[in-house]
Design a protein around this motif. Sequence first.
Motif, mmCIF file in Angstrom:
data_model
loop_
_atom_site.group_PDB
_atom_site.id
_atom_site.type_symbol
_atom_site.label_atom_id
_atom_site.label_comp_id
_atom_site.label_asym_id
_atom_site.label_seq_id
_atom_site.Cartn_x
_atom_site.Cartn_y
_atom_site.Cartn_z
ATOM 1 N N ALA A 13 32.340 22.423 -22.785
ATOM 2 C CA ALA A 13 30.908 22.223 -22.572
ATOM 3 C C ALA A 13 30.646 20.842 -21.995
ATOM 4 O O ALA A 13 29.813 20.673 -21.085
ATOM 5 C CB ALA A 13 30.159 22.399 -23.894
ATOM 6 N N LEU B 237 28.825 19.771 -18.320
ATOM 7 C CA LEU B 237 27.719 18.822 -18.210
ATOM 8 C C LEU B 237 28.068 17.690 -17.244
ATOM 9 O O LEU B 237 27.251 17.290 -16.405
ATOM 10 C CB LEU B 237 27.372 18.251 -19.586
ATOM 11 C CG LEU B 237 26.736 19.209 -20.587
ATOM 12 C CD1 LEU B 237 26.695 18.577 -21.970
ATOM 13 C CD2 LEU B 237 25.330 19.602 -20.151
ATOM 14 N N ASP C 13 20.927 18.428 -22.988
ATOM 15 C CA ASP C 13 21.336 17.705 -21.782
ATOM 16 C C ASP C 13 20.358 16.580 -21.440
ATOM 17 O O ASP C 13 19.387 16.326 -22.167
ATOM 18 C CB ASP C 13 21.535 18.668 -20.604
ATOM 19 C CG ASP C 13 20.245 19.365 -20.168
ATOM 20 O OD1 ASP C 13 19.147 18.849 -20.458
ATOM 21 O OD2 ASP C 13 20.335 20.426 -19.520
ATOM 22 N N ALA D 46 26.602 24.854 -20.053
ATOM 23 C CA ALA D 46 27.601 24.302 -20.959
ATOM 24 C C ALA D 46 27.786 25.169 -22.188
ATOM 25 O O ALA D 46 28.911 25.373 -22.656
ATOM 26 C CB ALA D 46 27.190 22.884 -21.366
#
Length: 533
Positions: free
Chosen positions: A37, A41, A354, A50
């Motif tokens: 993940a 990103l 994020d 992700a």
Amino acid sequence: MQDFLQLSKAEAGQGVTEAAGAGYAVVSSHPLATSQAQRVLQAGGNAFDAAVAGAAMLCVALPHACGLGGDCFAMVHDSSKNEVWSLNGSGASPQALPPDLSSSQLGLGPLSCGVPGMVGGWHAIHQRFGHSTWASLIEPAARLAAEGIEVCDDLAQAFRLFDARVRRDTGLGKLFLVDEQLPVVGERLLQSPLSRSLQAIADNGPQALYQGTIGQSICQVLQAQGGSMSLDDLSTYEPIWSHPLRSKYRGLTVNVAPPNSFGLFMLLQLLALEDTDVQEQGLLSSGRLALLMRAARTSFAHGLSYVGDPSHVVSPQEALSPVAAQALREGMRSISPARSVSKSQGTATISVVDKAGHAITLIQSIFKPFGAMVADAATGVILNNRLAGFHPQSGHPNSAGPGKRPAHTLNPVMVTNGGRLKYLLGTPGGSGQTITLTHVLSALVDLKLSLRDSIAAPRWSMDLAGGLLIEPGLAEGVAAGVPAQLREQGLDVQVAVGERFFFGSAECIELADDGRRIAVADDRRDASCAAGN
């Protein structure tokens, strides 16, 4: 919180791992998923990309817990619109499900399998919110399955506990036995059939499972053993998008997945606690534990008829009404009877936030370890035993029937404060998921502890018969008198030694007021976290 600060690490409960960054944070049930993940990103993908990539990796790293034959639920925060959505990626029972099945038939074996909804759930998330290509998210998991993984402690323990059952199923034996032995910690596990299936899904999308050769093979294996699932059941599958089920707690908004998820039980526990003095109780006090235990027991009793297939149960909002709240509070004043619950090692989670503030908490499962104990060796798919979630009483809203989604323990949670995302909460642990996350959220909100300390603190749970369990940290040091004090209140607790799976593994993220994303992974299982700028 003096009673907490005086404890040694061993007395306090379990260790945790923490990571913080100004840009993104990831926490999951296995380091391989967290790392993948993080790579997505860093390559420009968003939180949803992700999470899907990490979820695919979890299927390779923890095949006893989740896989292509399982389900998922997710809570999704779209920061561009400041909206929270719930995804129900669980499957229904086959349309040809025979009537009058016994609890044992629904609990394990070829008739216990619901339509696997997880892959459809992943795809729904990607189609609505993802930026990266679908194939780029699934292919790394396919490659790793072919190259092999190092067996972790959680998987090795599942092999030890279920050795005989794994050997009993031809498909499971072909997938995992090497020279008649199951892998142990640190050994390399190759999963070539799973790799081929993941690659087919990467190349052709979910239809490779729901309309193609993977689905055909699964159905043939089940039907050869007396199961009733058909390719028609798979080809008509659709995940469900909906608004979350919401309730307030101390001014915060707690968002959970609506039924058939168990999320309602968490809201009921919080509703029951809001009218108590739990805020004035010490973290390790018998008074606080008694309130949490009574809240859980009365909530499970009160909410049972509301949790099932959305089209067969009364609106869960009725269970959260002022009249219901009064009934909960009256139940808190009595000793609610024990109710059997589901223990599960067959669950894994991943949560991601994020730089843009997009966030997702995704939880996936084949339910019990190795699910139905039925595997298709040709595709590497281990089937779920989610039909065990049906109620045994005929006529109950959650009773078994064709084309019905059973009650489902998976419980992703998002908490907002004044419309701003504050916490992403998830944990494995069967029915104990709502207990663990209520414990964590109460420690955060009522006792003002950090996320790290809220997760590390010793906690309580229930055994399979609904009996009350506490971790050793609640019977040692400054908490040594707690078990006797609880028993004096009519709560017959037992100290759980070597039963860490009852207590879950909280894997959570906080969006701090200073802008940092703080991820905490619970060491009760092989969880991990990462963060960055």
